[in-house]
Design a protein around this motif. Structure first.
Motif, PDB file in Angstrom:
ATOM      1  N   ASP A 139      -5.592  11.003  -0.587  1.00 58.74           N
ATOM      2  CA  ASP A 139      -5.581   9.214  -1.185  1.00 58.74           C
ATOM      3  C   ASP A 139      -4.261   9.317  -2.483  1.00 58.74           C
ATOM      4  O   ASP A 139      -4.561  10.067  -3.430  1.00 58.74           O
ATOM      5  N   ALA A 140      -3.873   8.017  -2.016  1.00 62.10           N
ATOM      6  CA  ALA A 140      -2.890   8.140  -2.904  1.00 62.10           C
ATOM      7  C   ALA A 140      -3.224   7.430  -4.164  1.00 62.10           C
ATOM      8  O   ALA A 140      -2.399   7.629  -5.004  1.00 62.10           O
TER       9      ALA A 140
ATOM     10  N   GLU B 148       1.030  -1.247  -0.430  1.00 59.62           N
ATOM     11  CA  GLU B 148      -0.065   0.357   0.099  1.00 59.62           C
ATOM     12  C   GLU B 148       1.062   1.248   0.188  1.00 59.62           C
ATOM     13  O   GLU B 148       1.987   1.467   1.253  1.00 59.62           O
TER      14      GLU B 148
ATOM     15  N   VAL C 127       0.760   5.319   0.966  1.00 63.38           N
ATOM     16  CA  VAL C 127       0.664   5.976   1.512  1.00 63.38           C
ATOM     17  C   VAL C 127       0.867   7.656   1.803  1.00 63.38           C
ATOM     18  O   VAL C 127       2.060   7.643   1.504  1.00 63.38           O
TER      19      VAL C 127
ATOM     20  N   GLY D  47      -4.736   2.374  -3.440  1.00 63.18           N
ATOM     21  CA  GLY D  47      -3.591   3.165  -2.698  1.00 63.18           C
ATOM     22  C   GLY D  47      -2.765   1.554  -2.834  1.00 63.18           C
ATOM     23  O   GLY D  47      -1.668   1.032  -2.485  1.00 63.18           O
TER      24      GLY D  47
END
Lengths: 199, 157
Positions: B101-102, B93, B95, B127
């Motif tokens: 919001d990635a 993930e 971050v 993400g």
């Protein structure tokens, strides 16, 4: 450039992209990395992986290594940590009976301090040998040849009389004791190569 | 252990013999691989720091019977990469700091191995990303996002 060059020369050269300097650093510390890996009893494949990770990390780290003489300590610490991480990561699928306690603190004594001290002493001896003038180093290496060489063969190889091998051996070992590595003084100052200084 | 001065010449030469033997015993495959590592030298990579590795947690080594995947986290200013290594699968993930919001900015993750071609994957809107068939060995990850590129340290997975 070879392993006899001081780290204060090899490290900045490698940082600038000199492959020969890098190879010399590798040659100098591969036995140390190998000995630490062996001490942690990793599988052959895991040992290969740890060794390679250490060298890849050093490539990254060269730029931020301000003090070349800190390199041996960095290599030692990085190799130990990477061994412990791999042992822990593999522990999930392969029992690791070597680790009796819990956590890193408990793991440390498993690789006996005495064993690490011996590893350290062998590295110092190699550093000391690298400090000697070439002729002396060559004689000691011939005396340690595997399979062993007789004095006659050594005499022929070095072009010195058989009778002077014994006394030269004694002088070489005395000089080895007086190297900076064995006196615990650390590496020689920048700009002074061993041969010029001691030859 | 004796000091160097306490050793006789024969003892010192024997000790030197062990040190030299250790040098001669170096595996040539490892040497060649280590020489080759220099090809990965880059001067301007932005390097992420290791923030966490569950393999370094207290008790990690003895939790051997518990099938918990290894968790790793890397980060640099404003960007964190979290990884979970489970067998040959790596779930990750990205971050972004401040709860941004990635997935809002197109993000890719590159998996680099010293002995194989790099693999690239897109990070999804939430993400997340995933790599399959990741065999054991050294690896590092490069997160590319909005013109920025963040490289993790090498790690043995």
């Amino acid at each position: 450039m070879d392993t006899t060059y001081p780290l204060a020369v090899l490290v900045p050269a490698a940082r600038e992209g000199d492959q020969d300097a890098w190879n010399a650093i590798v040659d100098r510390f591969l036995p140390l990395v190998g000995a630490i890996v062996r001490g942690h009893r990793l599988s052959e494949a895991d040992g290969d992986d740890v060794s390679q990770t250490v060298w890849l990390r050093l490539v990254e780290h060269l730029g931020s290594l301000r003090e070349p003489d800190a390199l041996p300590g960095w290599i030692r610490t990085t190799t130990r940590n990477e061994c412990l991480r791999v042992l822990a990561a593999r522990g999930r699928t392969r029992p690791v009976d070597l680790l009796a306690g819990t956590g890193l603190d408990a793991v440390e004594p498993a690789v006996a301090d005495e064993q690490l001290l011996a590893v350290e002493r062998r590295q110092l001896l190699r550093e000391a040998l690298a400090e000697l003038p070439e002729g002396r180093r060559e004689l000691l290496l011939l005396l340690l040849a595997d399979p062993p060489l007789g004095y006659e063969a050594i005499s022929a190889r070095l072009g010195i009389p058989i009778g002077s091998i014994g006394p030269t051996r004694a002088r070489a070992l005395e000089q080895l004791r007086r190297t900076r590595a064995l006196r615990g003084l650390g590496p020689e100052p920048v700009g002074v190569t061993g041969d010029e200084e001691l030859g | 252990m004796k000091s160097w001065d306490e050793l006789t010449d024969d003892e010192l030469l024997a000790a030197l013999g062990e040190a030299v033997a250790e040098d001669r015993a170096v595996d040539e495959r490892r040497r060649a691989a280590a020489y080759g590592a220099f090809a990965w030298r880059r001067v301007d990579d932005e390097l992420a720091e290791l923030l966490h590795d569950s393999a370094l947690d207290a008790g990690a080594a003895v939790r051997s019977s518990v099938a918990a995947p290894r968790a790793l986290a890397f980060g640099s200013t404003g960007l964190t990469l979290e990884l979970e290594v489970d067998g040959e699968q790596v779930l990750g993930e990205v971050v972004a700091a401040g709860g941004a919001d990635a997935g809002a900015a197109p993000t890719t993750v590159v998996l680099q191995r010293p002995d194989a071609d790099a693999a690239t994957t897109e990070v999804d809107a939430a993400g997340f990303f995933r790599f399959d068939g990741v065999t054991p060995g050294p690896a590092r990850f490069v997160v590319e996002r909005g013109g920025r590129s963040l490289t993790t340290p090498w790690v043995t997975i």
